[in-house]
Design a protein around this motif. Structure first.
Motif, PDB file in Angstrom:
ATOM      1  N   VAL A 282       0.629  -1.371  -0.005  1.00  0.00           N
ATOM      2  CA  VAL A 282      -0.010  -0.389  -0.207  1.00  0.00           C
ATOM      3  C   VAL A 282       1.208   1.019  -0.439  1.00  0.00           C
ATOM      4  O   VAL A 282       1.461   1.553   0.815  1.00  0.00           O
ATOM      5  CB  VAL A 282      -0.806  -0.435   0.818  1.00  0.00           C
ATOM      6  N   GLY A 283       0.785   2.473  -0.987  1.00  0.00           N
ATOM      7  CA  GLY A 283       1.513   3.601  -0.899  1.00  0.00           C
ATOM      8  C   GLY A 283       0.468   4.339  -0.842  1.00  0.00           C
ATOM      9  O   GLY A 283      -0.678   4.849  -1.712  1.00  0.00           O
ATOM     10  N   PHE A 284       0.922   5.727   0.000  1.00  0.00           N
ATOM     11  CA  PHE A 284       0.265   6.496   0.444  1.00  0.00           C
ATOM     12  C   PHE A 284       0.905   7.901  -0.798  1.00  0.00           C
ATOM     13  O   PHE A 284       1.768   8.486  -0.924  1.00  0.00           O
ATOM     14  CB  PHE A 284       0.205   7.103   1.347  1.00  0.00           C
ATOM     15  N   ALA A 285       0.261   8.260  -1.730  1.00  0.00           N
ATOM     16  CA  ALA A 285       0.767   9.254  -2.624  1.00  0.00           C
ATOM     17  C   ALA A 285       1.510   8.163  -3.481  1.00  0.00           C
ATOM     18  O   ALA A 285       2.855   9.258  -3.573  1.00  0.00           O
ATOM     19  CB  ALA A 285       1.293  10.624  -1.974  1.00  0.00           C
ATOM     20  N   VAL A 286       2.330   7.041  -3.098  1.00  0.00           N
ATOM     21  CA  VAL A 286       2.851   6.740  -4.123  1.00  0.00           C
ATOM     22  C   VAL A 286       2.480   5.720  -4.955  1.00  0.00           C
ATOM     23  O   VAL A 286       2.183   4.867  -4.624  1.00  0.00           O
ATOM     24  CB  VAL A 286       3.945   5.735  -2.826  1.00  0.00           C
ATOM     25  N   SER A 287       2.555   5.666  -5.714  1.00  0.00           N
ATOM     26  CA  SER A 287       2.692   5.106  -7.434  1.00  0.00           C
ATOM     27  C   SER A 287       2.701   3.434  -7.239  1.00  0.00           C
ATOM     28  O   SER A 287       2.127   2.326  -7.792  1.00  0.00           O
ATOM     29  CB  SER A 287       2.640   5.310  -9.061  1.00  0.00           C
ATOM     30  N   GLU A 290       7.481   0.078  -2.724  1.00  0.00           N
ATOM     31  CA  GLU A 290       8.362  -1.402  -2.287  1.00  0.00           C
ATOM     32  C   GLU A 290       7.956  -2.025  -0.858  1.00  0.00           C
ATOM     33  O   GLU A 290       8.868  -3.085  -0.929  1.00  0.00           O
ATOM     34  CB  GLU A 290       9.740  -0.631  -2.788  1.00  0.00           C
ATOM     35  N   HIS A 291       6.830  -1.660  -0.344  1.00  0.00           N
ATOM     36  CA  HIS A 291       7.439  -1.905   1.160  1.00  0.00           C
ATOM     37  C   HIS A 291       5.114  -1.970   1.194  1.00  0.00           C
ATOM     38  O   HIS A 291       4.985  -1.653   0.538  1.00  0.00           O
ATOM     39  CB  HIS A 291       7.748  -1.195   1.891  1.00  0.00           C
ATOM     40  N   PRO A 292       5.552  -3.413   2.309  1.00  0.00           N
ATOM     41  CA  PRO A 292       4.230  -3.290   2.863  1.00  0.00           C
ATOM     42  C   PRO A 292       3.145  -2.182   3.094  1.00  0.00           C
ATOM     43  O   PRO A 292       2.188  -1.701   2.945  1.00  0.00           O
ATOM     44  CB  PRO A 292       4.044  -4.190   4.204  1.00  0.00           C
ATOM     45  N   SER A 297       6.796  10.536   2.277  1.00  0.00           N
ATOM     46  CA  SER A 297       8.202  11.332   2.912  1.00  0.00           C
ATOM     47  C   SER A 297       9.079  10.216   2.757  1.00  0.00           C
ATOM     48  O   SER A 297      10.412  10.782   3.096  1.00  0.00           O
ATOM     49  CB  SER A 297       8.153  11.528   4.576  1.00  0.00           C
ATOM     50  N   GLY A 298       8.773   9.104   2.401  1.00  0.00           N
ATOM     51  CA  GLY A 298       9.926   7.643   2.752  1.00  0.00           C
ATOM     52  C   GLY A 298       9.273   7.100   3.609  1.00  0.00           C
ATOM     53  O   GLY A 298      10.512   6.066   3.677  1.00  0.00           O
ATOM     54  N   ALA A 299       8.755   6.765   4.891  1.00  0.00           N
ATOM     55  CA  ALA A 299       8.501   6.092   5.594  1.00  0.00           C
ATOM     56  C   ALA A 299       8.200   5.571   5.197  1.00  0.00           C
ATOM     57  O   ALA A 299       6.999   5.489   4.579  1.00  0.00           O
ATOM     58  CB  ALA A 299       8.198   6.626   7.099  1.00  0.00           C
ATOM     59  N   HIS A 300       8.615   3.948   6.490  1.00  0.00           N
ATOM     60  CA  HIS A 300       7.815   2.448   5.937  1.00  0.00           C
ATOM     61  C   HIS A 300       8.035   1.429   7.133  1.00  0.00           C
ATOM     62  O   HIS A 300       8.973   2.081   7.756  1.00  0.00           O
ATOM     63  CB  HIS A 300       8.510   2.089   4.108  1.00  0.00           C
ATOM     64  N   VAL A 301       6.878   0.919   6.151  1.00  0.00           N
ATOM     65  CA  VAL A 301       6.606  -0.137   7.720  1.00  0.00           C
ATOM     66  C   VAL A 301       7.683  -1.619   6.349  1.00  0.00           C
ATOM     67  O   VAL A 301       7.549  -1.420   5.248  1.00  0.00           O
ATOM     68  CB  VAL A 301       5.569  -0.519   7.353  1.00  0.00           C
ATOM     69  N   THR A 302       8.680  -1.922   7.310  1.00  0.00           N
ATOM     70  CA  THR A 302       9.443  -3.487   6.758  1.00  0.00           C
ATOM     71  C   THR A 302       8.680  -4.459   6.532  1.00  0.00           C
ATOM     72  O   THR A 302       7.535  -4.924   6.925  1.00  0.00           O
ATOM     73  CB  THR A 302      10.392  -3.756   7.248  1.00  0.00           C
ATOM     74  N   ALA A 303       9.115  -5.504   5.575  1.00  0.00           N
ATOM     75  CA  ALA A 303       8.097  -6.482   5.761  1.00  0.00           C
ATOM     76  C   ALA A 303       8.439  -7.286   7.208  1.00  0.00           C
ATOM     77  O   ALA A 303       7.523  -7.978   7.300  1.00  0.00           O
ATOM     78  CB  ALA A 303       9.117  -7.401   4.447  1.00  0.00           C
ATOM     79  N   GLY A 304       9.339  -7.063   8.584  1.00  0.00           N
ATOM     80  CA  GLY A 304       8.695  -8.325   9.447  1.00  0.00           C
ATOM     81  C   GLY A 304       8.300  -7.155  10.327  1.00  0.00           C
ATOM     82  O   GLY A 304       8.616  -7.373  11.694  1.00  0.00           O
ATOM     83  N   GLY A 305       7.797  -5.764   9.930  1.00  0.00           N
ATOM     84  CA  GLY A 305       7.071  -4.697  10.291  1.00  0.00           C
ATOM     85  C   GLY A 305       7.489  -4.208  11.932  1.00  0.00           C
ATOM     86  O   GLY A 305       7.040  -3.194  12.066  1.00  0.00           O
ATOM     87  N   ASN A 309      12.050   5.498   9.325  1.00  0.00           N
ATOM     88  CA  ASN A 309      11.507   7.335   8.989  1.00  0.00           C
ATOM     89  C   ASN A 309      13.124   7.212   7.820  1.00  0.00           C
ATOM     90  O   ASN A 309      13.678   7.229   7.864  1.00  0.00           O
ATOM     91  CB  ASN A 309      11.772   7.768  10.623  1.00  0.00           C
ATOM     92  N   ARG A 310      12.280   8.515   7.318  1.00  0.00           N
ATOM     93  CA  ARG A 310      13.145   8.553   6.548  1.00  0.00           C
ATOM     94  C   ARG A 310      14.043   9.439   7.041  1.00  0.00           C
ATOM     95  O   ARG A 310      13.487  10.325   7.698  1.00  0.00           O
ATOM     96  CB  ARG A 310      12.442   9.634   5.086  1.00  0.00           C
ATOM     97  N   SER A 311      15.310   9.311   6.459  1.00  0.00           N
ATOM     98  CA  SER A 311      16.555  10.685   8.022  1.00  0.00           C
ATOM     99  C   SER A 311      17.683  10.426   6.594  1.00  0.00           C
ATOM    100  O   SER A 311      18.841  10.865   7.164  1.00  0.00           O
ATOM    101  CB  SER A 311      17.452   9.790   8.701  1.00  0.00           C
ATOM    102  N   SER A 312      17.231  10.965   5.721  1.00  0.00           N
ATOM    103  CA  SER A 312      18.024  11.464   4.412  1.00  0.00           C
ATOM    104  C   SER A 312      18.225  12.778   4.243  1.00  0.00           C
ATOM    105  O   SER A 312      17.560  13.614   4.840  1.00  0.00           O
ATOM    106  CB  SER A 312      18.018  11.380   3.061  1.00  0.00           C
TER     107      SER A 312
END
Length: 402
Positions: A282-287, A290-292, A297-305, A309-312
């Motif tokens: 599921v992507g929020f404003a992401v077409s 690549e993650h669950p 913003s780049g923040a995401h939940v990994t496959a491991g749950g 946070n995005r910190s670039s």
């Protein structure tokens, strides 16, 4: 009077008595059939079902003022004769059984024909045998056979068919079964229904109900401009995309679209907002997530749950070092507590109260906290403590050398 001494009366009543016996025989075999008619409380019509069950399909309707022959009775239902050899079932709560008026009329007509039918023409009496003049037969000789009052010779008056006892009033528990009032009896289409051609070519009700303001499919009580009772299926047979688009008068659109790549997109303000791909990402404003769960913003939940946070550096500005004094002051003001969430009263947690943390670690709304902020402050405090530990160890080493 014949030569043998018997008397034969040639009168209209005598001939009527001879002709009456076949009619009486026919009358004795006439039986009034029972028919089923709508009860007085029915306003328009009553549904006729395929089986004796309120959930069975409706195969026809009995209009008020109409009647159908009674075939049998089954636990609160009447089985009635339809066209051909078909039968149906109608609720006894909304109908009653009465004698067939057509059969009664035939029976009454038979009785009238027997009693009151006039003789078309009197048959000529046979010429009497010549009688000698000195012995004329007196005119009052045929008194033994009454002619003026032949009532005793008539067929007995048929017994009247007893009126059936009225059906008891139904309990108010069952819901009414009558269909909506028809627009016109000859069309076969009830009011506010869209017409549908049946297999026999006649018109009947479709599943579409339109009261002029709201449209219902599968329902006769729509509460919105369009209400569907059941599921809606949209195909993409002739297109790469299938879906539902809602457009405002200003021109902005909201939509739910599904393409042939098995991707579902939900949009608002004519912009894609949520995307679900065939893998369930599921992507929020992401077409192309690549993650669950992935945010713009780049923040995401990994496959491991694990929430990440995005910190670039590319996404940050006004970067400055956190002083050890500020970090230590913030950490010293933290008040760890145990608590339970009101929505999860059976689970204990430890943490902080957003309204009570120092401003260095607080968010602008003072209702939430960032775990990364607390970790950064603790990291600076630990680093400063380690630096001082190392300084103290160095001093001890110098004293030991001396």
């Amino acid at each position: 009077m014949s030569g043998s001494g018997s008397i034969e009366v040639h009168t209209p009543w005598g001939r009527a008595m001879r002709n009456m016996f076949p009619l009486l025989l026919l009358l004795s075999t006439a039986v009034s059939a029972d028919v089923v008619v709508p009860a007085d409380k029915v306003e328009s019509s009553v549904n006729i079902r395929l089986e004796a069950d309120t959930t069975s399909d409706v195969v026809a309707e009995l209009q008020k003022g109409g009647s159908l022959p009674l075939v049998g009775r089954i636990d609160g239902w009447y089985e009635v004769q339809l066209e051909g050899d078909a039968t149906g079932f109608i609720s006894a709560d909304w109908t009653r059984v009465v004698p067939d008026p057509v059969a009664e009329a035939v029976e009454e007509e038979l009785v009238q024909d027997v009693v009151a039918e006039p003789e078309p023409a009197p048959e000529p009496a046979p010429e009497p045998e010549p009688v000698p003049a000195p012995e004329p037969e007196p005119a009052s000789e045929p008194e033994p056979v009454p002619v003026a009052e032949p009532q005793p010779e008539l067929a007995p008056e048929p017994e009247p068919v007893p009126e059936p006892e009225p059906e008891p009033e139904p309990e108010p528990e069952p819901e009414p079964e009558p269909a909506p009032a028809p627009v016109a009896a000859e069309t076969g289409v009830d009011r506010d229904f869209v017409a549908k051609a049946r297999r026999n070519g006649e018109l009947g009700n479709s599943q579409i109900f339109d009261d002029g303001n709201r449209v219902g499919i599968g329902t006769i009580d729509p509460e919105q401009r369009l209400e569907v009772n059941g599921s809606i299926q949209i195909h993409d047979q002739n297109s790469n995309v299938a879906g539902l688009i809602i457009t405002q008068s200003a021109g902005d659109s909201g939509y739910i679209m599904h393409n042939r790549a098995s991707t579902l997109t939900i949009g608002a303000g004519s912009v894609d907002r949520i995307t679900i791909d065939r893998d369930g990402n599921v992507g929020f404003a992401v077409s192309r997530p690549e993650h669950p769960l992935e945010m713009a913003s780049g923040a995401h939940v990994t496959a491991g749950g694990v929430w990440t946070n995005r910190s670039s550096r590319d996404s940050k500005e006004q970067i400055a070092a956190l002083s050890a004094a500020d970090a230590l002051a913030a950490v010293m003001q933290l008040e760890p507590v145990t608590f339970r969430y009101k929505a999860e009263r059976d689970e204990d947690y430890i943490g902080f109260i957003a309204e009570d943390v120092p401003s260095l670690l607080a968010t602008s709304d003072r209702e939430s906290l960032s775990a990364m902020d607390v970790v950064a402050a603790l990291t600076r405090v630990v680093q400063e403590q380690q630096r001082r530990i190392e300084e103290l160890e160095a001093r001890l080493d110098l004293r030991e050398e001396r």
